[in-house]
Design an enzyme around this catalytic site. Structure first.
Site, PDB file in Angstrom:
ATOM      1  N   LYS A 251       0.821  -1.214   0.000  1.00 20.18           N
ATOM      2  CA  LYS A 251       0.000   0.000   0.000  1.00 20.18           C
ATOM      3  C   LYS A 251       0.854   1.263   0.000  1.00 20.18           C
ATOM      4  O   LYS A 251       0.407   2.321  -0.428  1.00 20.18           O
ATOM      5  CB  LYS A 251      -0.984  -0.026   1.163  1.00 20.18           C
ATOM      6  CG  LYS A 251      -2.014  -1.132   0.980  1.00 20.18           C
ATOM      7  CD  LYS A 251      -3.203  -1.025   1.900  1.00 20.18           C
ATOM      8  CE  LYS A 251      -4.253  -2.067   1.540  1.00 20.18           C
ATOM      9  NZ  LYS A 251      -3.805  -3.458   1.755  1.00 20.18           N
TER      10      LYS A 251
HETATM   11  C1  LIG Z   1      -4.376  -4.574   1.154  1.00 23.51           C
HETATM   12  C2  LIG Z   1      -3.604  -5.829   1.002  1.00 23.51           C
HETATM   13  C3  LIG Z   1      -3.962  -6.829   0.084  1.00 23.51           C
HETATM   14  C4  LIG Z   1      -5.213  -6.744  -0.770  1.00 23.51           C
HETATM   15  O1  LIG Z   1      -5.139  -5.741  -1.754  1.00 23.51           O
HETATM   16  P1  LIG Z   1      -6.470  -5.216  -2.491  1.00 23.51           P
HETATM   17  O2  LIG Z   1      -6.046  -4.028  -3.252  1.00 23.51           O
HETATM   18  O3  LIG Z   1      -7.440  -4.891  -1.387  1.00 23.51           O
HETATM   19  O4  LIG Z   1      -6.961  -6.330  -3.344  1.00 23.51           O
HETATM   20  C5  LIG Z   1      -3.153  -7.940  -0.026  1.00 23.51           C
HETATM   21  N1  LIG Z   1      -2.058  -8.104   0.747  1.00 23.51           N
HETATM   22  C6  LIG Z   1      -1.672  -7.174   1.639  1.00 23.51           C
HETATM   23  C7  LIG Z   1      -0.465  -7.415   2.479  1.00 23.51           C
HETATM   24  C8  LIG Z   1      -2.418  -5.991   1.801  1.00 23.51           C
HETATM   25  O5  LIG Z   1      -2.048  -5.072   2.697  1.00 23.51           O
END
Ligand SMILES: *Cc1c(COP(=O)(O)O)cnc(C)c1O
Length: 480
Positions: free
Chosen positions: A124
């Site tokens: 993120k």
């Molecule tokens: C947020 C997240 C996901 C999922 O991503 P999306 O964009 O919601 O599909 C997968 N793995 C980790 C470690 C995350 O923080």
């Protein structure tokens, strides 16, 4: 570039106009009115660019209301090896999202695209760090301030705080469930000492935190008076920033733009893989986009059967890949809009059904057959699969992966196609989910040097009751 709502009933707007907002007024999500096309020659000419300059080539197609020089400056400030080298020390750290080949399986190369070298060790950061700089830029232009109110059970909140710390015109009020996060995650958030970041530890669970955010956001007078905003996963700026690393992954995996690759993406809210869909719509030669879910398999069910069945929160399982524990995939509407031929009315009808009866069924419609052209495949992984995959990748390749990435690898292995390299997106480092790593491997997760003493740092956090008025009160006394 103009942006339209997926429900077809909101005025079109520019990038900067939609950047600070959330949903469109009609309840839809914003998408560009067309996807800019990238030719083979263009793509080849991008080989060898720094990540920041590659990001410029991609994003300048979408943010044409930011002067070119400003956009390039923002991107070069954001995507530095200094910000994105936390996790690793290899000399390819300057790739920002380095590609690590694991090896060859069934005649196909399989590799991990490292997206979790940023400040909070999860993917993120890739988008959120840019959002922090874009928000600061946009607020200065408009002479405005923004108070971000959010709820987190871990990943999103910390990525938002690390992106917004020290940003002019921005304050962050982040609610987290007291004592319910892993000690690593709470230490990461609560050890921030920046005066514009406020951690509020709520006596309650994550749903209580989210309910408070909803209640405050629904108080339109309060929201306007105190410039309350959010940074949730449907923000277009986050999605478009993620498009860049699909290009980077492709360029690192190939020598010529006549080659194809596939990506497997650990998926929850469909934000990450939606960016892959957009890259593919722009002409990036992606063979398949494979959505990997955990036991919360809303998306896998849809891609296999054509039935979208959102779960109730009580039906959402708590798993060892917790960042994918979702009941509704909030970004999924963007893909559905494209699938329906960008028909806002049809999309609005389908999501009205989601609200009223919990889902929709296109298994008997012609669009379900036509869906193959978008290249999606899917699969599902369980706690046992996760542990097994972590053990197997550790013993076979000497690489430690986190639980979400393990879901990706498990599903990727079921979709290997000879001659087409498979890139699995690594979405977090194992230390973030150290409890499960310990269970899988019988030894502690590797911890990057910069995080060794994180749990002993002084913490800055306010305890608060699960009470809307207390939260409002805290905001009003800390906004100025
Ligand atoms: C947020 C997240 C996901 C999922 O991503 P999306 O964009 O919601 O599909 C997968 N793995 C980790 C470690 C995350 O923080």
């Amino acid at each position: 570039m103009r942006y339209q709502s997926t429900r077809g009933n909101s005025p079109q707007q520019s990038f900067l106009e939609i950047l600070l907002g959330g949903l469109a007024p009609d309840g839809g999500l914003y998408l560009p009115t067309e996807y800019p096309q990238v030719t083979e020659e263009q793509l080849d000419s991008w080989r060898g660019l720094s990540y920041a300059d590659l990001a410029y080539e991609v994003l300048s197609l979408y943010c044409d209301d930011i002067p070119e020089a400003d956009l390039r400056t923002l991107l070069r400030k954001t995507y530095t090896a200094q910000v994105y080298c936390n996790g690793r020390t290899e000399d390819n750290a300057q790739d920002i999202t380095p590609l690590h080949w694991l090896g060859e399986e069934q005649g196909t190369r399989i590799g991990l695209l490292s997206l979790s070298n940023g400040p909070t060790l999860a993917f993120k950061d890739m988008a959120m760090q840019l959002l922090g700089n874009l928000f600061e830029y946009a607020l200065k232009q408009k002479g405005q301030k923004l108070n971000i109110l959010g709820a987190t059970s871990g990943d999103t909140g910390s990525a938002a705080e690390y992106a917004m710390r020290g940003k002019e015109g921005v304050k962050v009020f982040m609610l987290s469930p007291r004592g319910k996060m892993s000690s690593f995650q709470s230490a990461q958030m609560y050890s921030l000492q920046d005066p514009n970041i406020f951690n509020l530890a709520v006596a309650g669970v994550f749903d209580d935190c989210q309910d408070i955010v909803k209640a405050v956001s629904n108080d339109h007078g309060f929201k306007a008076n105190y410039q309350i905003g959010t940074v949730n996963s449907i923000n277009w700026g986050r999605v478009v920033a993620q498009v860049v690393y699909y290009f980077q992954g492709y360029l690192l995996a190939t020598k010529s733009s006549t080659e194809k690759v596939s990506f497997t993406v650990p998926s929850g809210n469909f934000g990450n893989i939606c960016a892959g869909h957009i890259a593919r719509m722009m002409g990036l030669p992606i063979a398949h986009l494979i959505a990997a879910t955990n036991e919360n398999d809303v998306l896998d069910e849809f891609f296999r059967t054509g039935v979208y069945r959102a779960r109730k929160s009580a039906e959402t399982l708590h798993t060892s890949s917790p960042s994918m524990d979702i009941s509704k995939a909030s970004n999924f509407e963007r893909f559905v809009f494209d699938l329906m031929g960008q028909d806002g009315k049809a999309t609005a009808g389908m999501f009205k059904q989601v609200d009223e009866v919990g889902g929709f069924d296109i298994s008997k419609d012609s669009v379900f057959k036509e869906m193959a052209q978008y290249g999606f495949q899917s699969g599902r992984s369980t706690h046992e699969n996760r542990l097994e995959t972590i053990r197997n990748i550790d013993s076979q390749y000497g690489v430690m992966i986190d639980t979400h990435t393990a879901d990706g690898v498990k599903v990727a292995r079921e979709h290997l196609q000879s001659g087409i390299p498979m890139i699995v997106l690594e979405t977090a480092l194992p230390i973030k989910f150290e409890e499960t790593i310990e269970v899988a491997l019988g030894r502690p997760a590797e911890c990057p040097a910069a995080f060794k003493d994180i749990k002993s740092k002084p913490q800055r956090v306010e305890n608060i009751d699960a009470d809307v008025d207390q939260v409002k009160n805290f905001i009003t006394t800390h906004v100025n």
